[in-house]
Design a protein around this motif. Structure first.
Motif, short mmCIF file in Angstrom:
data_model
loop_
_atom_site.label_atom_id
_atom_site.label_comp_id
_atom_site.label_asym_id
_atom_site.label_seq_id
_atom_site.Cartn_x
_atom_site.Cartn_y
_atom_site.Cartn_z
N GLY A 12 -27.08 125.39 64.19
CA GLY A 12 -27.36 126.39 65.32
C GLY A 12 -27.31 127.85 65.07
O GLY A 12 -27.31 128.15 64.15
N LEU A 13 -27.38 128.01 66.62
CA LEU A 13 -27.02 130.09 66.05
C LEU A 13 -26.19 130.33 66.17
O LEU A 13 -26.03 131.69 65.93
CB LEU A 13 -27.77 130.58 67.01
CG LEU A 13 -29.89 130.19 66.91
CD1 LEU A 13 -30.25 130.95 67.89
CD2 LEU A 13 -30.07 130.76 65.55
N PRO A 51 -30.51 143.31 57.25
CA PRO A 51 -31.25 142.35 59.02
C PRO A 51 -30.23 141.82 59.56
O PRO A 51 -29.19 140.75 59.16
CB PRO A 51 -32.46 141.81 58.03
CG PRO A 51 -32.04 142.03 57.17
CD PRO A 51 -31.24 142.16 56.13
N SER A 52 -30.13 141.57 60.52
CA SER A 52 -29.75 140.81 61.55
C SER A 52 -29.84 139.48 61.43
O SER A 52 -31.71 139.02 61.38
CB SER A 52 -30.36 141.33 63.47
OG SER A 52 -29.58 140.38 63.90
N SER A 58 -20.70 135.86 59.34
CA SER A 58 -20.32 134.10 58.36
C SER A 58 -19.60 134.08 57.45
O SER A 58 -18.63 133.90 57.10
CB SER A 58 -21.34 133.40 58.95
OG SER A 58 -21.42 132.93 60.61
N LEU A 59 -20.81 135.47 56.45
CA LEU A 59 -19.65 135.23 55.17
C LEU A 59 -18.40 135.97 55.28
O LEU A 59 -17.70 135.56 54.60
CB LEU A 59 -20.40 136.47 54.59
CG LEU A 59 -19.80 136.20 52.78
CD1 LEU A 59 -20.83 135.13 52.31
CD2 LEU A 59 -20.98 137.69 52.55
#
Length: 93
Positions: A12-13, A51-52, A58-59
């Motif tokens: 998800g987010l 960009p947000s 995560s990367l």
């Protein structure tokens, strides 16, 4: 969770974190990982911007930090929370 795999790789987010399970689930950005890792190894300062919501954190957490830990004598710390105060100068993340 204690070592068990989640039921679904979809988070998800929620961003991917610096965990073994998230590293297993994080895929499809191998070229980005290679580029960032090469830049980090080649330069004392690497700026990753975008960009947000594109997955920068995560990367770094699920892929780059784990790759860099395989290098000899390279301590790697992922700081997910910091006190950003522009008046204090440069923020290291």
């Amino acid at each position: 969770m204690s070592g068990r795999l989640p039921r679904s790789p979809y988070k998800g987010l929620a961003p991917f974190a610096d965990t073994a399970i998230d590293a297993m689930l994080f895929f499809g950005r191998e070229q980005d990982v290679e580029i960032v890792c090469a830049n980090v190894v080649a330069s004392r300062l690497t700026v990753l911007y975008g960009p947000s919501g594109v997955g920068k954190s995560s990367l770094l957490a699920a892929a780059v930090a784990r790759w860099l830990r395989d290098l000899p004598e390279q301590p790697v710390v992922v700081e997910e929370a910091y006190d950003y105060a522009p008046e204090k100068g440069v923020v290291v993340v």
